[in-house]
Structures are given as structure tokens and as C-alpha cells.
Design a protein around this motif. Sequence first.
Motif: not given
Length: 184
Positions: A52-71
Motif C-alpha cells: 500500500f502506497s499513500v502518496e502518488k510518486g512512491t517508487l519501489r524498486g528495482l528489486h530482485y532475489q538471486l538464486p537459489p531464491m530467485a522469484q
Amino acid sequence: MVEIRRLELDEVLELHPPRYTDHRGFFSETYSDQWLEEEGKASPFVQDNHSFSVEKGTLRGLHYQLPPMAQDKLVRVVRGRIYDVAVDIRRSSPTFGRWVGLEISAEKWNQILVPKGFAHGFVTLEPDTEVVYKVSALYAKECERAVRFDDLQIAVEWPLRGEDIILSEKDEAAPFLSDADVFD
């Protein structure tokens, strides 16, 4: 039946499940294993996340997980609107460092499948936006990584200017792609 479209980076998909509306409201099947199996993308999802993001303009990222837990991630918006981005971070890929973006909204009722080997992020285009996404591996802090949202090597064309962006401290400190741990 769900409509599936391959985006500019072939492995990233837009899904558009049908929504059946009547005087009571609507019903929609928002996910089925069969949809992805038919695309050769079968991936058992093991965790659901809700943002949930309250404000317009909330940026989340750029995210990832490395192996062995890549998604793999299947992302949808249940309230509001986002601009969603997937970046190919597989060094051996001919599209390494390229990105694709897509507006996802509760109104459009579309989703994006971001496969393993891609960094993922989004910026909210409306206040009070809620994003729900499935992931194919559990969260693992030791495998968690991020890349700068404004890395010039990637050059994502975010729909909002830098001064309109709200970031977490963690995302502000994310490394550039050239310095990041990525997929081979």
C-alpha cells in the motif's frame, strides 16, 4: 478466457483476466496455473505480497532475489494505478540491461508476469494505491538485491520526474547495474 500478450522483452507477459460484471458488482478469476503452463511459464507461487502506497510518486524498486531464491512475480493492482518496470539483469542475455514498462491499474484489470532474472519496480500514479503480487520463492534477505531506479545505463523512462519520486532509504542506496550482483 485470459488474454496474454508478450511484451517487448519476450519473457515478460501482460495478462488480462476477464471480469464479469452485473448489478451486484463483479467476479474475476485472477490466477490459474493453467494460464502460465500454456505459455511454458509454469511456476508454483508460494507467497503473496500486498503493498500500500499513500502518496502518488512512491517508487519501489528495482528489486530482485538471486538464486537459489530467485522469484517469478505476478503483479496486479487492486486499487489505483502504477507504472511497472522489468529490467533484464542476466549478463548472458542479448537483452541485458534493457527494460520494459507497462501501466497496470485496477480499472484495466491487467497483470504483469516478471520472470526470474529480471529486476522489478513500480511507481504509483495515484495516491492510495494497492498492489498485490505472487512470488515463486520465499523472501530471503541474504539473496535480496536492488539496482538504482535512475541508472543511466538502464535509462528507464519513468512517467514522473525525479523530484516527484518518493524512495525508501534502501532504494536510494541501491547500486548501479555495473556494480550490482546480477544473474550470469
